[in-house]
Write a protein that holds these residues in place. Structure first.
Motif, PDB file in Angstrom:
ATOM      1  N   ALA A   1       0.855  -1.194   0.000  1.00 63.64           N
ATOM      2  CA  ALA A   1       0.000   0.000   0.000  1.00 63.64           C
ATOM      3  C   ALA A   1       0.887   1.238   0.000  1.00 63.64           C
ATOM      4  O   ALA A   1       2.053   1.179   0.397  1.00 63.64           O
ATOM      5  N   PRO A   2       0.373   2.383  -0.413  1.00 64.16           N
ATOM      6  CA  PRO A   2       1.224   3.566  -0.586  1.00 64.16           C
ATOM      7  C   PRO A   2       1.573   4.319   0.690  1.00 64.16           C
ATOM      8  O   PRO A   2       2.456   5.179   0.673  1.00 64.16           O
ATOM      9  N   TRP A   3       0.935   4.004   1.824  1.00 68.74           N
ATOM     10  CA  TRP A   3       0.975   4.889   2.981  1.00 68.74           C
ATOM     11  C   TRP A   3       2.180   4.663   3.880  1.00 68.74           C
ATOM     12  O   TRP A   3       2.497   3.520   4.216  1.00 68.74           O
ATOM     13  N   PRO A   4       2.844   5.719   4.341  1.00 70.60           N
ATOM     14  CA  PRO A   4       3.816   5.576   5.428  1.00 70.60           C
ATOM     15  C   PRO A   4       3.099   5.294   6.741  1.00 70.60           C
ATOM     16  O   PRO A   4       1.879   5.481   6.846  1.00 70.60           O
ATOM     17  N   ARG A   5       3.836   4.865   7.736  1.00 69.94           N
ATOM     18  CA  ARG A   5       3.209   4.510   9.013  1.00 69.94           C
ATOM     19  C   ARG A   5       2.512   5.705   9.663  1.00 69.94           C
ATOM     20  O   ARG A   5       1.570   5.528  10.437  1.00 69.94           O
ATOM     21  N   SER A   6       2.959   6.919   9.385  1.00 68.32           N
ATOM     22  CA  SER A   6       2.372   8.097  10.017  1.00 68.32           C
ATOM     23  C   SER A   6       1.018   8.484   9.437  1.00 68.32           C
ATOM     24  O   SER A   6       0.338   9.346   9.979  1.00 68.32           O
ATOM     25  N   SER A   7       0.619   7.857   8.335  1.00 69.43           N
ATOM     26  CA  SER A   7      -0.647   8.227   7.691  1.00 69.43           C
ATOM     27  C   SER A   7      -1.841   7.623   8.423  1.00 69.43           C
ATOM     28  O   SER A   7      -1.789   6.474   8.877  1.00 69.43           O
TER      29      SER A   7
END
Length: 529
Positions: free
Chosen positions: A336-342
């Motif tokens: 998935a495209p998201w970093p953990r902070s998203s």
């Protein structure tokens, strides 16, 4: 209501990533759901470090890609210098809360159909012309222009009216609430409306930022000098900045190790071990990440119009090996495209596709294929070439023979925008580090209305628009982000591989460097000891 926010806008270390992982939703609480205002603090930050800041010196930055004037208003590999020449209206802090820059405060009503900005007074462009509300109006209208190829054009186009209250106060009228409005304000550089034609030709870059444009030497880089009219008293500390193109990894790393350059964000992962062994260099890893590497799929090319074939590609790639070997371990293997902070990140969706060659071959056979021959375009830079070679190897193991098509970065970006990619390509995308709707509304590979893969879905469009126009950080908002991610994973028209680490390599003599969420360098507080 009012709230006060401190500035500076410092870099986040890798350790802070874990603390911020649960705080990504802070951005969503700043949607247009109530009457709020932010007011600037007038104090200037003291740069971090163990030495007292001092004036003077020239900072040399090693860059992997030359300046491309035509992409000035888009996010691309050349976004680094935009924060040196230009300012933005606001910028996010480490928890994605907007902080003042050229806008010192903002208020908006409960219906979310307008926002009133109070602008900073006493700001001048490099040529001495005062900054006013007219420059904000131009900046928005400029991004609304399709010629500018700006990824946040849809958000800018939601602004349909302007009401000036003197030179330093302005109300923007909106067609509907916009959940990612502050993404626009951080993305949108404030350029001189009188010289924009010269700017996109690379002849004159007239901003309000800490450094002035001297010259662009194509193939060599940019020369900048201190802006003595800068609105922050006593800043910048540096006298000059030189951005120098080092297209080959060996040359780039050598320039850092020998002290010919003091800063770079373009060191390939394969070279990080050599950097780590150099005592005079220090490494900073920003929690925002630097976008994500992905495989793009042209869904109009047979047999890639069959999502089973696209899913086979997603199962074939060994993301963990790619992270370790091509990125030196800096980043996050993710489907998935998201970093953990998203706020859109979940561990289950990160690991939705694992390395499973047997499953990939099974999907290909079910679609009627035992082998395929396909082209794979990639950007001809050391880091991107390494990614493309890793993908080529993995796909070969399941019977997909790809021919690499190295392309210069500017041409690759133009092909991306014009939807003229071949069957497959591998590049990197941004926009997952800010409001989740921005990715699907604004990033060319994901755009719900016109993406590079030529993928269309009524369901995808509906969910994206709901997320974009409904600021909500509660369960309903998270459910929309989950649905967007589920569609991306199932349809596999964009196959995410690794969220790249945003890695800064700097001389131990350099202090006070930071980046904003769109990878624009901030050197207001930078100095050499």
């Amino acid at each position: 209501m009012t709230a006060s926010h401190p500035s500076p806008f410092s870099a986040v270390t890798r350790r802070a990533t874990l603390r911020a992982a649960g705080a990504g939703t802070a951005l969503l609480g700043l949607g247009l759901a109530g009457c709020r205002s932010a007011v600037s603090s007038e104090g200037d930050p003291v740069p971090a470090g163990d030495a007292k800041p001092r004036r003077g010196g020239t900072l040399r930055i090693a860059i992997g890609n030359d300046f491309t004037p035509a992409l000035l208003f888009a996010q691309s590999a050349q976004s680094l210098q935009q924060g040196l020449l230009f300012n933005t209206l606001t910028r996010y802090d480490d928890r994605l809360r907007p902080q003042p820059e050229l806008a010192v405060s903002w208020t908006y009503p409960k219906d979310g159909r307008s926002i009133t900005l109070k602008l900073r007074e006493g700001v001048a462009f490099h040529d001495g012309r005062p900054f006013t509300a007219d420059d904000v109006i131009f900046a928005v209208q400029n991004l609304q222009n399709p010629v500018r190829a700006a990824q946040l054009r849809a958000t800018a186009s939601a602004v349909t009216g302007f009401e000036k209250h003197g030179d330093h106060e302005l109300t923007l009228r909106l067609t509907h609430p916009v959940a990612n409005l502050f993404d626009l304000f951080e993305f949108m550089i404030i350029t001189d409306r009188h010289t924009v034609a010269d700017a996109v030709a690379g002849r004159k870059l007239n901003g309000t930022g800490p450094f002035r444009f001297v010259k662009w030497s194509p193939g060599t880089g940019l020369d900048l000098v201190r802006n003595d009219r800068y609105w922050r008293a006593g800043r910048p500390y540096l006298d000059a900045v030189e951005l120098r193109v080092a297209g080959q990894a060996d040359a780039l790393v050598s320039s850092l190790r020998t002290g010919q350059s003091q800063l770079s964000f373009d060191v390939p992962g394969k070279s990080m071990a050599l950097v780590k062994s150099t005592p005079s260099l220090k490494i900073t890893d920003y929690s925002t990440g630097a976008g994500a590497y992905y495989v793009g799929v042209n869904t109009t090319v047979k047999p890639l119009d069959d999502k089973a074939v696209r899913q086979a590609i997603a199962w074939a790639v060994d993301r963990d090996r790619l992270l370790a070997q091509s990125l030196g371990g800096y980043g996050l293997a993710s489907a998935a495209p998201w970093p953990r902070s998203s706020p859109a990140f979940t561990e289950a969706r990160r690991t939705h596709y694992r390395h499973d060659p047997a499953k990939a071959r099974e999907l290909l056979r079910s679609a009627g294929h035992r082998s395929l021959k396909l082209p794979l375009l990639h950007s001809a830079t050391p880091g991107d070439t390494s990614i493309a070679e890793a993908v080529q190897y993995d796909l070969a193991q399941v019977g997909i023979d790809v021919t690499l098509e190295p392309t210069d970065p500017a041409t690759a970006q133009k092909k991306l925008i014009s939807q003229s990619m071949p069957a497959l390509w591998t590049l990197s995308h941004g926009f997952a580090q800010v409001h989740p709707s921005t990715l699907a509304v604004s990033a060319y590979p994901f755009n719900e209305a016109k993406n590079t893969s030529r993928f269309r879905s009524g369901t995808y469009t509906r969910i994206v628009k709901e997320a974009w126009t409904t600021p909500d950080d509660g369960p309903a908002g998270r459910a929309r982000y989950a649905r967007i991610t589920e569609i991306l994973l199932d349809e596999a028209f964009i196959i995410d591989l690794v969220v790249r680490g945003q890695v800064q390599v700097a001389s131990e003599r350099l202090r006070g460097v930071s980046l904003n969420k769109f990878s624009q360098a901030r050197l207001d507080d930078a100095y050499l000891v």
